[in-house]
Design a protein around this motif. Sequence first.
Motif, PDB file in Angstrom:
ATOM      1  N   MET A   5       0.829  -1.208   0.000  1.00 38.13           N
ATOM      2  CA  MET A   5       0.000   0.000   0.000  1.00 38.13           C
ATOM      3  C   MET A   5       0.864   1.259   0.000  1.00 38.13           C
ATOM      4  O   MET A   5       0.533   2.254  -0.657  1.00 38.13           O
ATOM      5  CB  MET A   5      -0.935  -0.008   1.209  1.00 38.13           C
ATOM      6  N   ALA A   6       1.999   1.207   0.714  1.00 35.30           N
ATOM      7  CA  ALA A   6       2.902   2.363   0.734  1.00 35.30           C
ATOM      8  C   ALA A   6       3.471   2.625  -0.656  1.00 35.30           C
ATOM      9  O   ALA A   6       3.612   3.784  -1.078  1.00 35.30           O
ATOM     10  CB  ALA A   6       4.029   2.137   1.742  1.00 35.30           C
ATOM     11  N   CYS A  16       1.990   1.793  -3.468  1.00 36.58           N
ATOM     12  CA  CYS A  16       0.880   2.312  -4.273  1.00 36.58           C
ATOM     13  C   CYS A  16       0.768   3.827  -4.106  1.00 36.58           C
ATOM     14  O   CYS A  16       0.630   4.582  -5.087  1.00 36.58           O
ATOM     15  CB  CYS A  16      -0.436   1.652  -3.860  1.00 36.58           C
ATOM     16  N   GLU A  17       0.815   4.280  -2.862  1.00 33.38           N
ATOM     17  CA  GLU A  17       0.678   5.706  -2.591  1.00 33.38           C
ATOM     18  C   GLU A  17       1.888   6.502  -3.076  1.00 33.38           C
ATOM     19  O   GLU A  17       1.755   7.596  -3.637  1.00 33.38           O
ATOM     20  CB  GLU A  17       0.486   5.923  -1.092  1.00 33.38           C
ATOM     21  N   GLU A  18       3.070   5.936  -2.880  1.00 36.31           N
ATOM     22  CA  GLU A  18       4.293   6.654  -3.259  1.00 36.31           C
ATOM     23  C   GLU A  18       4.405   6.854  -4.759  1.00 36.31           C
ATOM     24  O   GLU A  18       4.828   7.917  -5.230  1.00 36.31           O
ATOM     25  CB  GLU A  18       5.517   5.891  -2.740  1.00 36.31           C
ATOM     26  N   GLY A  41       1.783   6.195  -7.034  1.00 34.84           N
ATOM     27  CA  GLY A  41       0.522   6.497  -7.700  1.00 34.84           C
ATOM     28  C   GLY A  41       0.056   5.424  -8.655  1.00 34.84           C
ATOM     29  O   GLY A  41      -0.459   5.721  -9.750  1.00 34.84           O
ATOM     30  N   SER A  47      -1.688   1.174  -9.046  1.00 34.45           N
ATOM     31  CA  SER A  47      -2.603   0.237  -8.403  1.00 34.45           C
ATOM     32  C   SER A  47      -1.837  -0.875  -7.706  1.00 34.45           C
ATOM     33  O   SER A  47      -0.650  -1.107  -7.956  1.00 34.45           O
ATOM     34  CB  SER A  47      -3.541  -0.371  -9.449  1.00 34.45           C
ATOM     35  N   ARG A  48      -2.556  -1.593  -6.846  1.00 33.82           N
ATOM     36  CA  ARG A  48      -1.937  -2.705  -6.141  1.00 33.82           C
ATOM     37  C   ARG A  48      -1.552  -3.828  -7.095  1.00 33.82           C
ATOM     38  O   ARG A  48      -0.565  -4.525  -6.881  1.00 33.82           O
ATOM     39  CB  ARG A  48      -2.910  -3.237  -5.079  1.00 33.82           C
TER      40      ARG A  48
END
Length: 251
Positions: free
Chosen positions: A29-30, A32-34, A36, A38-39
């Motif tokens: 998840m980190a 994904c956020e870093e 931008g 998808s998983r």
Amino acid sequence: MPFYAQLKQLLVERLETEIEPGGRLPGEMALCEEYGVSRTVVRQALDELEADGRIVRRKGQGTFAAARKTDEALFQSLTGLYEDVRARGEVLRSRVLAFGPVPAPAEVAAALELDEGEPVIHLERLRYVGGEPWVLTRTYLPADIAPGLLEEDFTEQSLYGVLEGKYGVELDHGRRFVEAVPAAPAVAEALGLRPRDPVLLLHSTAWDVTGRPVEFFVAYHRGDRSRFQVSLRRHRERQGAVPNMLVHDDR
């Protein structure tokens, strides 16, 4: 490039410059956020990094940078592991597990052109690089090859160096085969692996300048620590040439 391939390339750069072997990567998840993405993209990138041997995933613990593999040039010339490691500026140490005369098993007798059961010298060593067990080697030599050899300490000595420098054995050429095999329980325990983990099994026979076989060994190299480097040169087809790759189908 697809998103997963771009992410894989970015993570490779981080593994090579920021994250030390054994270091933990950010969670899915980190990432994904870093970045931008998808998983699904993250998982595909991590799947490829794991297949390449660059990361290790541990259930319930996370994803970690794999230990860097050590290149070995044992197929470039007739060198021993001690010489090969020293040439890269590293230190190879050995723990001698067995050293003495034994009756030659069938495979050893055939390689050394002896009768089965004839006395040979058996030297078994667990080799360490950077304090980690790396290779388990079982070496066999004709009993008369070097009078006094059994008095030598091979904890930090090169077998080839001792044979040539002290006993006048002139090594000339050799033949080596490598294959991937599952680690037997005893091999796995020695190398710090799980039974049936993959190891690279190396078979080697060396001859002296007179054409006499003077050494046969089998060596189990950790698959997660080793890779073999081979330099190639294209030659015109030669009639009767021996193939360099033998394919076995044991199904």
